[in-house]
Design a protein around this motif. Structure first.
Motif, mmCIF file in Angstrom:
data_model
loop_
_atom_site.group_PDB
_atom_site.id
_atom_site.type_symbol
_atom_site.label_atom_id
_atom_site.label_comp_id
_atom_site.label_asym_id
_atom_site.label_seq_id
_atom_site.Cartn_x
_atom_site.Cartn_y
_atom_site.Cartn_z
ATOM 1 N N ALA A 97 -78.066 69.348 61.678
ATOM 2 C CA ALA A 97 -77.420 68.982 62.942
ATOM 3 C C ALA A 97 -77.713 69.998 64.032
ATOM 4 O O ALA A 97 -77.879 69.639 65.206
ATOM 5 N N LEU A 98 -77.797 71.267 63.656
ATOM 6 C CA LEU A 98 -78.084 72.324 64.639
ATOM 7 C C LEU A 98 -79.552 72.303 65.049
ATOM 8 O O LEU A 98 -79.884 72.466 66.224
ATOM 9 N N ARG A 103 -78.900 73.047 71.361
ATOM 10 C CA ARG A 103 -77.926 73.453 72.388
ATOM 11 C C ARG A 103 -76.562 73.757 71.787
ATOM 12 O O ARG A 103 -75.737 74.450 72.411
ATOM 13 N N MET A 104 -76.322 73.263 70.585
ATOM 14 C CA MET A 104 -75.032 73.517 69.940
ATOM 15 C C MET A 104 -74.819 74.997 69.634
ATOM 16 O O MET A 104 -73.702 75.427 69.376
ATOM 17 N N ALA A 323 -64.687 72.494 69.714
ATOM 18 C CA ALA A 323 -63.664 73.123 68.871
ATOM 19 C C ALA A 323 -64.222 73.511 67.510
ATOM 20 O O ALA A 323 -63.675 74.376 66.823
ATOM 21 N N ALA A 324 -65.320 72.875 67.107
ATOM 22 C CA ALA A 324 -65.938 73.187 65.807
ATOM 23 C C ALA A 324 -66.792 74.442 65.875
ATOM 24 O O ALA A 324 -67.404 74.828 64.881
ATOM 25 N N GLY A 325 -66.837 75.096 67.051
ATOM 26 C CA GLY A 325 -67.632 76.315 67.184
ATOM 27 C C GLY A 325 -67.091 77.488 66.401
ATOM 28 O O GLY A 325 -67.799 78.475 66.201
ATOM 29 N N GLY A 355 -73.087 70.755 63.944
ATOM 30 C CA GLY A 355 -74.007 71.636 64.670
ATOM 31 C C GLY A 355 -73.316 72.889 65.170
ATOM 32 O O GLY A 355 -73.682 74.013 64.791
ATOM 33 N N PRO A 356 -72.296 72.754 66.035
ATOM 34 C CA PRO A 356 -71.575 73.950 66.481
ATOM 35 C C PRO A 356 -70.836 74.660 65.355
ATOM 36 O O PRO A 356 -70.630 75.871 65.409
#
Length: 376
Positions: A97-98, A103-104, A323-325, A355-356
């Motif tokens: 996903a990343l 950009r994530m 928020a998943a960062g 991703g994030p």
């Protein structure tokens, strides 16, 4: 009478102090959260049991020569256990996903604002009577904002070993509370229309890209932030074993047997630091409070960065994924997906949020490397 006195003095009952009873109750609370509430049971169960063992009078579990003493010395003091955990996490991580949406990385980086914001908050807390956090203490406390237990333990063992118990408990507690803490912040900072945004399907990532990615990340770390290479290096090793496809036995061991064994010892070692004299202090309350602030700031920063990124992007970005960062993999991504489905039952954000989420793992390791380089 002398024999009766001697017999009485040989029991734990004659030596219990109120602080030890309180800490054993804290250990039981952690066991309750792990078993009944299922909050991070893999870590909170051994931590809680370790807390009970270390506070038993006369048992000597944490004294020189005791089991927990050697487990802590071998695995935590040296930093070995968190690094082995990182290798196992790397072997379980899928960067697709990343890689498909680089950009994530910005969202994973934005979520680390909680770490550096809390660094200044911990230093400012010294203005309150009873708090005396050094710069090293403040740095170790701040890493809680990354919601990454192994990174928090690794940095605390290097910078503030006397605070390790409180920092580790705070880090894993807030990781467990992700489904409770994050949704209100997510709803507060986004509108219903924003939460309803559907994102384009991610492209298929080739095996070659998956193999090159961990090597590229390691190379960048070696060149620009060598202090972070212990964490990121082991993470990339685990991921390369998984993606190469030529060492399945090693990859499976890292994902299962090895990480399970290390998790048991890591939890017991952290629990050994939950002794009454180290944990029952005003500083512990400050650490728990600062940890909550750090985690909240990190969540909010990721969402706001996603909103900003969406304004300058040709493709739609649902700000919830910011928020998943934080590094709580994959729980933070699941919470994002759950909140998205509440608004639109057909809007699946899980893969986009991953991703994030994995970027946050790298981001927290980089933040730990920066703090270690600056104040270590």
């Amino acid at each position: 009478m002398d024999k009766l006195t001697l017999l009485w003095q040989s029991t734990s009952l004659a030596h219990f102090e109120i602080g030890q009873v309180v800490m054993m109750a804290v250990g039981c609370l952690l066991l309750f959260l792990a078993i009944v509430k299922k909050f991070e049971p893999l870590l909170l169960l051994p931590i809680g049991f370790g807390a009970i063992l270390t506070n038993i009078p006369l048992a000597g579990f944490s004294d020189p020569g005791g089991l927990l003493y050697y487990i802590y010395h071998v695995g935590i003091e040296t930093g070995v256990f968190p690094l082995l955990i990182f290798m196992g996490v790397g072997a379980m991580t899928d960067f697709s996903a990343l890689i498909a949406n680089p950009r994530m990385l910005l969202l994973g980086a934005a979520a680390q604002f909680g770490i550096f914001g809390t660094l200044f908050g911990a230093i400012a807390l010294n203005l309150v009577p009873g708090f005396e956090f050094t710069l090293k203490d403040a740095s170790a406390i701040a890493i809680i904002g990354g919601a990454d237990g192994p990174t928090a333990i690794f940095l605390a063992s290097k910078l503030a070993p006397e605070l390790l118990g409180a920092i580790a408990v705070a880090a894993y507690s807030y990781m467990a509370l992700v489904p409770i803490i994050q949704p209100p912040i997510m709803r507060l900072l986004t509108t219903e229309d924003e939460r309803n945004i559907k994102m384009a399907q991610l492209r298929v990532v080739s095996k070659r890209e998956k193999i090159i990615f961990p090597l590229a990340v390691l190379l960048m770390t070696i060149l620009f932030l060598p202090s972070a290479t212990p964490l990121i290096g082991m993470f990339c090793l685990g991921n390369l074993m998984k993606e190469s496809g030529v060492v399945d036995r090693l990859s499976n061991t890292a994902q299962n047997e090895l990480i399970n064994i290390v998790t048991i010892f890591l939890g017991l070692a952290v629990g050994s630091k939950l002794s009454a004299d180290k944990f029952l202090t005003l500083e512990t309350l400050g650490i728990l409070g600062l940890g909550a602030i750090a985690f909240s700031i990190g969540t909010a920063a990721g969402i706001l960065m996603a909103k900003a990124l969406g304004k300058f992007s040709s493709e739609k970005i649902n700000p919830l994924i910011g928020a998943a960062g934080v590094s709580a993999v994959p729980m933070a991504a699941r919470v994002v997906n759950k909140v998205g489905l509440e608004t639109n039952p057909h809007n699946f954000l899980l893969m986009h949020a991953m991703g994030p989420n994995v970027a946050g793992v790298l981001g927290s390791a980089v933040a730990a490397g920066i703090l270690l380089a600056l104040v270590g």
